[in-house]
Design a protein around this motif. Structure first.
Motif, short mmCIF file in Angstrom:
data_model
loop_
_atom_site.label_atom_id
_atom_site.label_comp_id
_atom_site.label_asym_id
_atom_site.label_seq_id
_atom_site.Cartn_x
_atom_site.Cartn_y
_atom_site.Cartn_z
N PRO A 1 0.85 -1.19 0.00
CA PRO A 1 0.00 0.00 0.00
C PRO A 1 0.89 1.25 0.00
CG PRO A 1 0.15 -0.86 2.21
CD PRO A 1 0.88 -1.84 1.32
N VAL A 2 0.32 2.35 -0.41
CA VAL A 2 1.05 3.62 -0.39
C VAL A 2 0.17 4.67 0.25
CG1 VAL A 2 1.77 5.54 -1.87
CG2 VAL A 2 2.62 3.24 -2.32
N VAL A 3 0.72 5.37 1.24
CA VAL A 3 0.04 6.51 1.85
C VAL A 3 0.99 7.71 1.82
CG1 VAL A 3 -1.43 5.10 3.32
CG2 VAL A 3 0.76 5.90 4.19
N PHE A 4 0.41 8.89 1.74
CA PHE A 4 1.19 10.13 1.79
C PHE A 4 0.30 11.22 2.36
CE2 PHE A 4 -0.91 10.03 -2.28
CZ PHE A 4 -1.30 11.34 -2.54
N ASP A 5 0.92 12.26 2.90
CA ASP A 5 0.20 13.33 3.58
C ASP A 5 0.35 14.65 2.84
OD1 ASP A 5 -0.54 11.59 5.68
OD2 ASP A 5 1.38 11.93 6.68
N PHE B 1 -3.62 10.39 2.35
CA PHE B 1 -4.19 9.80 1.15
C PHE B 1 -3.64 8.39 0.94
CE2 PHE B 1 -4.56 14.30 0.60
CZ PHE B 1 -5.77 14.48 -0.05
N GLY B 2 -4.47 7.53 0.34
CA GLY B 2 -4.05 6.21 -0.11
C GLY B 2 -4.41 6.05 -1.57
N GLY C 1 -5.11 4.90 8.40
CA GLY C 1 -5.51 6.26 8.77
C GLY C 1 -5.74 7.22 7.63
N VAL C 2 -6.09 6.72 6.44
CA VAL C 2 -6.28 7.66 5.34
C VAL C 2 -7.57 8.46 5.53
CG1 VAL C 2 -5.04 6.14 3.74
CG2 VAL C 2 -7.54 6.12 3.77
N ASN D 1 -15.68 5.07 5.87
CA ASN D 1 -15.83 6.44 6.36
C ASN D 1 -14.66 7.33 6.00
OD1 ASN D 1 -17.24 4.77 9.09
ND2 ASN D 1 -18.45 6.03 7.69
N TYR D 2 -14.27 7.30 4.72
CA TYR D 2 -13.32 8.29 4.20
C TYR D 2 -13.80 8.81 2.86
CZ TYR D 2 -11.15 3.88 2.34
OH TYR D 2 -10.89 2.65 1.77
#
Length: 275
Positions: free
Chosen positions: A133-137, A143-144, A164-165, A191-192
């Protein structure tokens, strides 16, 4: 704290030069509308395999890299983040990844999401799968990323909720209209916010749209129109239940402790045949 994001619905082609130019035009439009992040469809820059690319030897990879660089330069100039779909070439003879480049407002490729669940045709003829997976702020919002057929694998969307996206960026080239309902369901269940970006070739099935954390469609791209923009706001009263009540409760419930602590030792519970 709020954040404006934009989703797009460009037509795209097998010509990376034309695609790069269209991407930059849409970036300028989105930036003028106050967007800090602009989201593009699956495979947009390079052209999408199966539909637009029959053989990777037909792709001008030098043009793809050059156009990617131009998009990054404009991202820095406009001070916007860009999530751009494209094939990402590997060392021959390995097939490319089906990817989303995450380009910062400083004009840097900060990370890249590689599609993990590829279709049968993709995995046997066109792509090498990714595995993470990839997440960034951006400005305090996380965001994912996911791509197309991955909409059919709910564990990926639940994984991003655990990471936590605040918003899931789903780039796609859908082939049926039920795809949109699946995207709405993932947003509502987890819920996002969910930004869906599809090519204009999918206009007969659906429009690119941004979906709220309650599953409601907030905006969509009209035919041959500029990007659709939404302001993410965790304090928006219409999302109070989804964000402040449903999401934390579901996360707690998923851990299971609230149920295990209430388990009882009762023969009438253990006996599944009693009346």
């Amino acid at each position: 704290m709020t954040l404006r994001i934009a989703t797009t619905q460009p037509a795209g082609s097998a010509d990376a030069r034309d695609n790069g130019l269209e991407a930059r035009e849409l970036m300028c439009q989105a930036a003028a509308m106050g967007a800090r992040l602009i989201h593009f469809p699956e495979g947009f820059l390079s052209g999408y395999a199966k539909e637009q690319i029959a053989d990777w030897d037909d792709v001008d990879w030098a043009a793809v890299r050059d156009e990617l660089g131009k998009v990054a330069e404009l991202a820095a100039e406009l001070s916007v983040w860009v999530v751009l779909g494209s094939a990402h070439p590997l060392t021959p003879p390995h097939r490319p990844h089906n990817s989303l480049y995450v380009i910062s407002d400083q004009g840097q490729i900060t990370t890249r999401y590689d599609k993990r669940f590829c279709s049968n045709t993709e995995i046997t003829r066109f792509y090498t799968p990714g595995f993470e997976p990839v997440v960034f702020d951006v400005d305090g919002y996380r965001f994912g990323c996911a791509i197309c057929i991955e909409v059919n694998f709910p564990q990926l969307f639940a994984e991003y909720a655990r990471l936590g996206v605040d918003c899931l960026l789903l780039s796609a080239w859908p082939v049926d209209s039920i795809f949109f309902l699946k995207a709405q369901a993932h947003a509502a269940i987890n819920n996002y916010w969910l930004s869906l970006s599809v090519p204009d070739q999918s206009a007969d099935l659906m429009r690119s749209a941004i979906i709220g954390p309650d599953g409601s469609q907030l905006v969509s791209v009209e035919v041959n129109a500029q990007p659709a923009v939404v302001t993410l706001n965790r304090d928006a009263p219409e999302f109070r239940i989804a964000l402040n009540h449903a999401r934390p409760w579901r996360a707690e419930a998923d851990q299971g402790d609230i149920y295990h602590s209430r388990r009882v030792d009762d023969l009438r519970s253990a006996d599944k045949t009693c009346a």
